[in-house]
Design an enzyme around this catalytic site. Structure first.
Site, PDB file in Angstrom:
ATOM      1  N   SER A  16       0.787  -1.107   0.025  1.00 22.09           N
ATOM      2  CA  SER A  16       0.075  -0.090   0.146  1.00 22.09           C
ATOM      3  C   SER A  16       0.853   1.328  -0.098  1.00 22.09           C
ATOM      4  CB  SER A  16      -0.848   0.159   1.100  1.00 22.09           C
ATOM      5  OG  SER A  16      -2.189  -0.776   0.929  1.00 22.09           O
ATOM      6  N   LYS A  73      -0.056   3.708  -2.556  1.00 14.97           N
ATOM      7  CA  LYS A  73      -1.091   4.997  -2.589  1.00 14.97           C
ATOM      8  C   LYS A  73      -0.139   6.329  -2.350  1.00 14.97           C
ATOM      9  CE  LYS A  73      -4.589   2.319  -0.457  1.00 14.97           C
ATOM     10  NZ  LYS A  73      -3.920   1.116  -0.074  1.00 14.97           N
ATOM     11  N   SER A 106      -5.680   3.456   4.670  1.00 18.54           N
ATOM     12  CA  SER A 106      -5.194   2.690   3.789  1.00 18.54           C
ATOM     13  C   SER A 106      -6.404   2.072   2.899  1.00 18.54           C
ATOM     14  CB  SER A 106      -4.240   1.529   4.050  1.00 18.54           C
ATOM     15  OG  SER A 106      -3.443   1.193   2.856  1.00 18.54           O
TER      16      SER A 106
END
Length: 434
Positions: free
Chosen positions: A109, A112, A277
């Site tokens: 993640s 991102k 997230s």
């Protein structure tokens, strides 16, 4: 009419008696206490400025060498697996320490970070998504044009329904046009089981609370039919019915727009995405950038748009290969250097500053709330996490006790996740002590 007049006369008389009584009481109090003396009203002095923003102080060479040796020692003791890392002195732009910074690794993640940076750079933090409702082809039908707002909630649906009513349009049936996005609704490398686990939802270009079922946040089960749920929710507010095939409609050419509602700002949406997230939000933001640039509204268009925006602004995307904007894909590859470059720019230029303020804080918020314990980085490390099987990442910023500021990116592959997290937190905490 006579009874109403009598009621009015009685009420007026009662009001006059009440007002007169209050006035008489006021006069009496004034006579009794009018001569009292008192000190002047207390005035609160202006508070002293407790904190003043300061420019970060660059490390001298000796301090840089000591910090690099300390980081190397921690990394040597930690279980970091296949590891890539880089730490940059924000004030000077100099690399303090690195390990394989140009090796493209599975980022989870931390992807991102790129998604958010490209969106702010391309669209600006004040950008909003407008969801509009149009008259349909059939009498009594309205069609909601879905354009990517997965942040709809009860309030925005109420606002939309009120605007439809105010238009005077008779409504019997509600449909949704989902043509803005294309491609697979569940991306390659995603597990459909994760919908029920709350990590993803089928990618429709409109959702209520990210398609969460009976909740507004968190990893709770999500709907398998997000856009159809929107049609049903709007229809219920209008005492109408959702269309038999609610997502099969398209807005007719030249149709009259009768209502619209705006999403939160991009800055607010990125805050929500980064804090916990949220994968659905990340994919929506990626497609927002793609559509703004004339790319296709699918994963290919969104990932291309993200990397193109970053490359156009001078970031080194060499070796980077992403297949989604959330980081769920096990095929994503990003270099620690690229993550650090983006964060360094955010720390030194106002254009991407919203990226930094969106990062969770160690020991305090979001995905870092339960980390750092008694480590010095608690309350000072701001970073984006990344977690998949055998994958752990941490990329962010730290201000040290001595006024230095660092950006960093740590990625561990083929590793025990908990051990790698512990090692990354120790590394970031060492920066706090520099």
């Amino acid at each position: 009419m006579k009874s109403q007049k009598a009621w009015w006369i009685t009420a007026a008389a009662a009001t006059a008696i009440l007002v007169g009584g209050v006035a008489a009481a006021g006069v009496a109090y004034d006579r009794a206490y009018g001569d009292l003396e008192h000190e002047p009203a207390f005035e609160l002095a202006e508070p002293e400025e407790l904190m003043e923003p300061v420019d970060p102080v660059a490390l001298d060479q000796a301090a840089r060498d000591r910090l690099a040796a300390g980081l190397q020692g921690v990394a040597g003791d930690a279980e970091l697996g296949r590891f890539g890392a880089i730490v940059t002195d924000a004030a000077s732009g100099e690399t303090v320490w690195s390990v394989e910074p140009d090796t493209a690794l599975r980022p989870a993640s931390s992807t991102k970070v790129l998604t958010a940076a490209a969106a702010v750079a391309e669209l600006g933090a004040e950008d909003r998504i407008t969801t509009a409702v149009y008259r349909g082809d059939n009498p009594g039908q309205i069609v909601l044009k879905a354009t990517g707002d997965v942040w709809l909630n009860a309030d925005s649906l109420d606002e939309l329904a009120a605007a439809v009513r105010a238009s005077g349009t008779p409504v019997e049936e509600v449909a949704v046009d989902v043509s803005a996005w294309s491609g697979e609704r569940i991306l390659a490398g995603w597990d459909p089981v994760d919908v029920d686990a709350g990590f993803v939802a089928p990618l429709d270009p409109v959702m209520i609370n990210g398609a969460r079922i009976d909740a507004t946040e968190g990893d709770v089960p999500r709907s398998h039919t997000p856009a159809a749920d929107v049609a049903a929710a709007l229809a219920a507010r209008l005492d109408a019915q959702p269309a038999a095939e609610p997502t099969a409609a398209t807005v007719p050419a030249g149709a009259e727009k009768i209502a619209e509602v705006d999403s939160p700002t991009l800055g607010e949406r990125i805050d929500a995405m980064m804090l916990d997230s949220d994968n659905v939000m990340a994919e929506a933001i990626g497609r927002e950038v793609a559509l703004a640039r004339g790319e296709t509204g699918d994963a290919a268009g969104a990932t291309k748009a993200t990397l193109d925006v970053l490359a156009e602004r001078g970031f080194d995307t060499t070796g980077t290969d992403i297949h989604d904007n959330s980081g769920l894909s096990v095929d994503n590859r990003i270099t620690p250097r690229l993550l650090d470059q983006v964060l360094h720019y955010a720390a030194t230029d106002t254009e991407l500053r919203p990226l930094l303020t969106a990062l969770p804080v160690g020991g305090a918020s979001g995905t870092l709330a339960e980390r750092y314990g008694d480590l010095p980085g608690r309350g000072w490390v701001r970073a984006k996490t990344g977690t998949l099987d055998q994958t752990s990442a941490l990329a962010g910023v730290v201000t040290s006790e001595n006024g230095h500021q660092f950006t960093f990116a740590f990625i561990s592959n083929d590793v025990d996740v908990l051990a790698a997290r512990a090692g990354a937190d120790r590394l970031a905490s060492l920066l706090r002590e520099a």
